[in-house]
Design a protein around this motif. Structure first.
Motif, mmCIF file in Angstrom:
data_model
loop_
_atom_site.group_PDB
_atom_site.id
_atom_site.type_symbol
_atom_site.label_atom_id
_atom_site.label_comp_id
_atom_site.label_asym_id
_atom_site.label_seq_id
_atom_site.Cartn_x
_atom_site.Cartn_y
_atom_site.Cartn_z
ATOM 1 N N ILE A 256 0.819 -1.219 -0.097
ATOM 2 C CA ILE A 256 0.170 -0.067 -0.133
ATOM 3 C C ILE A 256 1.012 1.336 -0.043
ATOM 4 O O ILE A 256 1.496 1.615 0.833
ATOM 5 N N LEU A 257 0.740 1.779 -1.298
ATOM 6 C CA LEU A 257 1.949 3.131 -1.339
ATOM 7 C C LEU A 257 1.136 4.373 -0.454
ATOM 8 O O LEU A 257 1.817 5.063 0.238
ATOM 9 N N PHE A 258 -0.020 4.537 -0.665
ATOM 10 C CA PHE A 258 -0.681 5.780 0.109
ATOM 11 C C PHE A 258 -2.174 5.255 0.626
ATOM 12 O O PHE A 258 -2.939 4.495 -0.058
ATOM 13 N N THR A 259 -2.376 5.926 1.502
ATOM 14 C CA THR A 259 -3.690 5.771 2.109
ATOM 15 C C THR A 259 -4.239 7.346 2.511
ATOM 16 O O THR A 259 -3.622 7.977 2.993
ATOM 17 N N ASN A 260 -5.595 7.637 1.996
ATOM 18 C CA ASN A 260 -6.176 8.809 2.435
ATOM 19 C C ASN A 260 -7.510 8.560 2.712
ATOM 20 O O ASN A 260 -8.447 8.068 2.131
ATOM 21 N N CYS A 261 -8.092 9.051 3.848
ATOM 22 C CA CYS A 261 -9.187 9.020 4.566
ATOM 23 C C CYS A 261 -9.855 10.264 4.527
ATOM 24 O O CYS A 261 -9.244 11.084 5.036
ATOM 25 N N THR A 262 -11.096 10.323 4.299
ATOM 26 C CA THR A 262 -11.977 11.521 4.303
ATOM 27 C C THR A 262 -13.353 11.409 4.859
ATOM 28 O O THR A 262 -13.830 10.169 4.823
ATOM 29 N N ALA A 263 -14.052 12.686 5.595
ATOM 30 C CA ALA A 263 -15.198 12.409 6.252
ATOM 31 C C ALA A 263 -15.934 13.585 5.770
ATOM 32 O O ALA A 263 -15.388 14.810 5.894
ATOM 33 N N GLU A 264 -17.150 13.342 5.376
ATOM 34 C CA GLU A 264 -17.883 14.556 4.906
ATOM 35 C C GLU A 264 -19.149 14.300 4.725
ATOM 36 O O GLU A 264 -19.700 13.355 4.145
ATOM 37 N N GLU A 265 -20.347 14.780 5.386
ATOM 38 C CA GLU A 265 -21.769 14.674 5.472
ATOM 39 C C GLU A 265 -22.211 13.162 5.762
ATOM 40 O O GLU A 265 -22.698 12.629 4.820
ATOM 41 N N GLN A 266 -21.784 12.514 6.661
ATOM 42 C CA GLN A 266 -22.008 11.195 7.126
ATOM 43 C C GLN A 266 -21.264 10.095 6.245
ATOM 44 O O GLN A 266 -21.758 9.008 6.368
ATOM 45 N N ILE A 267 -20.592 10.598 5.534
ATOM 46 C CA ILE A 267 -19.639 9.798 4.439
ATOM 47 C C ILE A 267 -18.242 9.773 4.811
ATOM 48 O O ILE A 267 -17.563 10.653 4.542
ATOM 49 N N TYR A 268 -17.772 8.325 5.019
ATOM 50 C CA TYR A 268 -16.388 8.267 5.428
ATOM 51 C C TYR A 268 -15.723 7.559 4.271
ATOM 52 O O TYR A 268 -16.219 6.100 3.800
ATOM 53 N N ASP B 50 -24.231 5.678 7.120
ATOM 54 C CA ASP B 50 -25.364 5.331 7.737
ATOM 55 C C ASP B 50 -26.096 3.982 7.504
ATOM 56 O O ASP B 50 -26.354 3.258 8.392
ATOM 57 N N ASP B 51 -25.957 3.782 6.272
ATOM 58 C CA ASP B 51 -26.589 2.682 5.551
ATOM 59 C C ASP B 51 -25.729 1.454 5.686
ATOM 60 O O ASP B 51 -25.965 0.355 5.388
ATOM 61 N N GLY B 52 -24.460 1.607 5.800
ATOM 62 C CA GLY B 52 -23.505 0.470 5.823
ATOM 63 C C GLY B 52 -22.076 0.587 5.432
ATOM 64 O O GLY B 52 -21.633 1.936 5.151
ATOM 65 N N LEU B 53 -21.564 -0.368 5.019
ATOM 66 C CA LEU B 53 -20.239 -0.446 4.496
ATOM 67 C C LEU B 53 -20.265 -0.809 2.896
ATOM 68 O O LEU B 53 -20.799 -1.724 2.677
ATOM 69 N N ASP B 54 -19.482 -0.184 2.232
ATOM 70 C CA ASP B 54 -19.508 -0.594 0.736
ATOM 71 C C ASP B 54 -17.740 -0.483 0.326
ATOM 72 O O ASP B 54 -17.132 0.464 0.595
ATOM 73 N N GLU B 55 -17.205 -1.575 -0.469
ATOM 74 C CA GLU B 55 -15.984 -1.412 -0.768
ATOM 75 C C GLU B 55 -16.024 -1.958 -2.124
ATOM 76 O O GLU B 55 -16.558 -2.703 -2.618
ATOM 77 N N GLU B 56 -14.701 -1.331 -3.084
ATOM 78 C CA GLU B 56 -14.625 -1.561 -4.177
ATOM 79 C C GLU B 56 -13.264 -1.672 -4.574
ATOM 80 O O GLU B 56 -12.382 -0.795 -3.766
ATOM 81 N N PHE B 57 -12.705 -2.467 -5.359
ATOM 82 C CA PHE B 57 -11.277 -2.698 -5.798
ATOM 83 C C PHE B 57 -11.228 -2.676 -7.215
ATOM 84 O O PHE B 57 -12.113 -3.498 -8.163
ATOM 85 N N VAL B 58 -10.486 -1.664 -8.061
ATOM 86 C CA VAL B 58 -9.932 -1.909 -9.500
ATOM 87 C C VAL B 58 -8.452 -2.175 -9.541
ATOM 88 O O VAL B 58 -7.574 -1.438 -9.053
#
Length: 94
Positions: A9-21, A48-56
């Protein structure tokens, strides 16, 4: 954020805005058959609805193009559910 030097993992960037992380990861691996660098991205989106993940896998074969794409998805706050579409558009430009 950079990670350990030996990490894929070269870089990780986390953001939070309007209940979306969102947590974005730029991943570097090597093509086992050709020996080429392979850069991929992984997004985790929590709401708030749950967790979603995607990989390309294999968004780029050179580091600068991969970094440009990674910067773009972070800046635009791309979510996991839209990553595939954004990646297709990005790759269509090449």
């Amino acid at each position: 954020m950079n990670t350990r030097t030996e990490s894929t993992i070269l870089f990780t960037n986390c953001t939070a805005e309007e209940q979306i992380y969102n947590c974005y990861r730029l991943i570097h691996t090597v093509d086992a058959f050709l020996g080429d660098d392979v850069f991929s991205v992984f997004i985790t989106t929590k709401t708030d609805d749950g967790l979603d993940e995607e990989f390309v896998y294999d968004i780029a074969r050179d580091e600068q193009t991969a970094k440009d794409f990674f910067s773009h998805i972070c800046r635009e706050r791309v979510t996991a559910c839209t990553l595939q579409d954004i990646a297709k558009d990005f790759l269509a430009d090449f």
